[in-house]
Scaffold this motif. Structure first.
Motif, PDB file in Angstrom:
ATOM      1  N   SER A   1       0.911  -1.327   0.136  1.00  0.00           N
ATOM      2  CA  SER A   1      -0.077  -0.125  -0.098  1.00  0.00           C
ATOM      3  C   SER A   1       0.880   1.100  -0.115  1.00  0.00           C
ATOM      4  CB  SER A   1      -1.060   0.166   1.362  1.00  0.00           C
ATOM      5  OG  SER A   1      -0.073   0.274   2.439  1.00  0.00           O
ATOM      6  N   ALA A   2       0.150   2.336  -0.577  1.00  0.00           N
ATOM      7  CA  ALA A   2       1.031   3.682  -0.398  1.00  0.00           C
ATOM      8  C   ALA A   2       0.113   4.749  -0.155  1.00  0.00           C
ATOM      9  CB  ALA A   2       1.546   3.750  -2.071  1.00  0.00           C
ATOM     10  N   SER A   3       0.637   5.711   0.237  1.00  0.00           N
ATOM     11  CA  SER A   3      -0.330   6.784   0.851  1.00  0.00           C
ATOM     12  C   SER A   3       0.239   8.105   0.561  1.00  0.00           C
ATOM     13  CB  SER A   3      -0.611   6.605   2.282  1.00  0.00           C
ATOM     14  OG  SER A   3       0.505   6.936   3.188  1.00  0.00           O
ATOM     15  N   THR A   4      -0.619   9.257   0.365  1.00  0.00           N
ATOM     16  CA  THR A   4      -0.272  10.645   0.259  1.00  0.00           C
ATOM     17  C   THR A   4      -1.104  11.345   1.010  1.00  0.00           C
ATOM     18  OG1 THR A   4       0.014   9.986  -2.258  1.00  0.00           O
ATOM     19  CG2 THR A   4      -0.325  12.375  -1.667  1.00  0.00           C
ATOM     20  N   THR A   5      -0.423  12.272   1.624  1.00  0.00           N
ATOM     21  CA  THR A   5      -1.236  13.020   2.625  1.00  0.00           C
ATOM     22  C   THR A   5      -1.447  14.655   2.113  1.00  0.00           C
ATOM     23  OG1 THR A   5       1.110  13.819   3.699  1.00  0.00           O
ATOM     24  CG2 THR A   5      -0.331  12.151   4.486  1.00  0.00           C
TER      25      THR A   5
END
Length: 137
Positions: free
Chosen positions: A130-134
């Protein structure tokens, strides 16, 4: 002195070299597949963050309120597949989510739930990436 029989030595040497060679080759392919998946997940998370900024964040910033967006910023599979087509290989479908509670910063998370590594040497450490961006606000 009698000469030793050398028949079959090439096949034996090939067997000794082939096992590490093919293990290394498949490990490189597997890590490359994982790297492409992670990059595609980062791209999908960035596209979801951009969609939130355009659809929710802009109006909230103009009105000087907290943005209230949750769920999937790119609800259709066609929109996700246009952004990251590699994630749909093998019949898998990525998920894109935003937490329901509006917190600062907003985090958009993209994940690939059915992804597994081909080589068993990795164990389960690299499964379900998984990857996330804020988005700060």
């Amino acid at each position: 002195m009698k000469k030793l029989d050398q028949r079959g030595m090439a096949a034996f040497e090939f067997c000794l070299v082939a096992v590490p060679l093919f293990t290394l080759m498949f490990a490189i392919f597997d890590l490359g597949r994982y790297a492409i998946t992670m990059q595609s997940l980062r791209t999908l998370a960035n596209a979801g963050a951009r969609a939130i900024m355009i659809n929710c964040y802009t109006n909230a910033a103009i009105q000087k309120t907290t943005p209230t967006c949750s769920g999937d910023p790119l609800p259709s599979d066609a929109a996700k597949q246009a952004v990251a087509p590699f994630l749909y290989n093998g019949g898998l479908t990525p998920t894109l989510s935003v937490p329901a509670a509006a917190a600062s910063p907003i985090t958009v998370t993209a994940s690939q739930p059915g992804f597994t590594m081909i080589m068993p040497i990795w164990g389960t450490t690299l499964n379900a990436p998984s990857a996330s961006t804020t988005i700060p606000f």
